[in-house]
Design a protein around this motif. Sequence first.
Motif, PDB file in Angstrom:
ATOM      1  N   LYS A   1       9.887  -8.803 -21.568  1.00  0.00           N
ATOM      2  CA  LYS A   1       8.526  -8.876 -22.111  1.00  0.00           C
ATOM      3  C   LYS A   1       7.963  -7.480 -22.318  1.00  0.00           C
ATOM      4  N   ARG A   2       8.118  -6.638 -21.325  1.00  0.00           N
ATOM      5  CA  ARG A   2       7.587  -5.282 -21.433  1.00  0.00           C
ATOM      6  C   ARG A   2       8.355  -4.480 -22.475  1.00  0.00           C
TER       7      ARG A   2
ATOM      8  N   LEU B   1       1.381  -4.542 -13.854  1.00  0.00           N
ATOM      9  CA  LEU B   1       0.681  -4.882 -12.613  1.00  0.00           C
ATOM     10  C   LEU B   1       1.034  -6.282 -12.130  1.00  0.00           C
ATOM     11  N   ILE B   2       1.165  -7.225 -13.054  1.00  0.00           N
ATOM     12  CA  ILE B   2       1.553  -8.591 -12.690  1.00  0.00           C
ATOM     13  C   ILE B   2       2.962  -8.608 -12.113  1.00  0.00           C
ATOM     14  N   GLU B   3       3.892  -7.909 -12.750  1.00  0.00           N
ATOM     15  CA  GLU B   3       5.274  -7.875 -12.270  1.00  0.00           C
ATOM     16  C   GLU B   3       5.367  -7.219 -10.901  1.00  0.00           C
TER      17      GLU B   3
ATOM     18  N   THR C   1       6.223  -7.762  -5.202  1.00  0.00           N
ATOM     19  CA  THR C   1       5.767  -7.454  -3.850  1.00  0.00           C
ATOM     20  C   THR C   1       5.571  -8.730  -3.038  1.00  0.00           C
ATOM     21  N   SER C   2       4.958  -9.746  -3.638  1.00  0.00           N
ATOM     22  CA  SER C   2       4.750 -11.001  -2.916  1.00  0.00           C
ATOM     23  C   SER C   2       6.075 -11.695  -2.651  1.00  0.00           C
ATOM     24  N   ARG C   3       7.020 -11.548  -3.527  1.00  0.00           N
ATOM     25  CA  ARG C   3       8.338 -12.158  -3.341  1.00  0.00           C
ATOM     26  C   ARG C   3       9.087 -11.471  -2.207  1.00  0.00           C
ATOM     27  N   LYS C   4       8.951 -10.139  -2.102  1.00  0.00           N
ATOM     28  CA  LYS C   4       9.599  -9.419  -1.002  1.00  0.00           C
ATOM     29  C   LYS C   4       8.996  -9.813   0.339  1.00  0.00           C
TER      30      LYS C   4
END
Length: 196
Positions: A39-40, A158-160, A165-168
Motif C-alpha cells: 500500500k505504501r 503510523l497505522i502500520e 507494535t500491538s501485535r508484538k
Amino acid sequence: MPQREAPGNGTMEVGQVYERTTEPIQSTGGFCNSDYSKKRCIVKVLEVVFSFLAFVLEEVVAICNICHALYFFEFVSCSAFFLTLLLLIILVTSLKRKVERIDWKKVDLYYTAAIALFFVIASIVFAARNGGSDVEKAAVAFGFLASFAFIVDVVLYLIEEKWSTSRKETGPTDTTKRSSENVKGETEPLNEPATV
C-alpha cells in the motif's frame, strides 16, 4: 570426472565432500517485493507521479504575475519528485541494507511528513497567488493531490507501526504449543534420532 545432478543446487562432482547447504532466495516478482508495504509503495509511486506532473505543469507557465509563489511551488514540487523517487528506490531495493547505520523507517517518516507540510503550504500559496491560467490551476490541483498522497503515506505509516507494535505486545497468534518433552535441548548431539 562424471557429474551428477543435485536437487536444487545444479551440478556437482561425485565424491565432493562439501555441498551447498542453502538455497538461493526466490524472488516473488513485482516492483514492491521487499519488506516495504505494498500500500505504501503504491502511495509512494503516486507521490512521485503527482509531484512530477505538478512540477512539469508549473514549468509550462509562460508568464507569472507573482513569481515568488511560482518559484516556491517549483522548488517544493521538484524537490519532492527527485527525493521521493530516490527514497522509493532505496526502500524497495536492497540498497537500504547497504547502509545499516541509517534508520530508514524514521528517515521515511520525517521526510514524508516534512514534504507533506511544505507541499500543502506551497499549493495554498500558489493557489492564492497565480495568474489564473488553466496550466497554473492544473499545477495547483496536482500539488494538492501530491499533498494528499504524502499525508496518506504518513497516516499509513503510523497505522502500520501501531499495528505491528500491538501485535508484538500480544505475542504470536500461533495456537500450537510445544511441550518441553518434544523439544531437544541444545546440548544434545545433532546426529541422535529425535524422540517424539
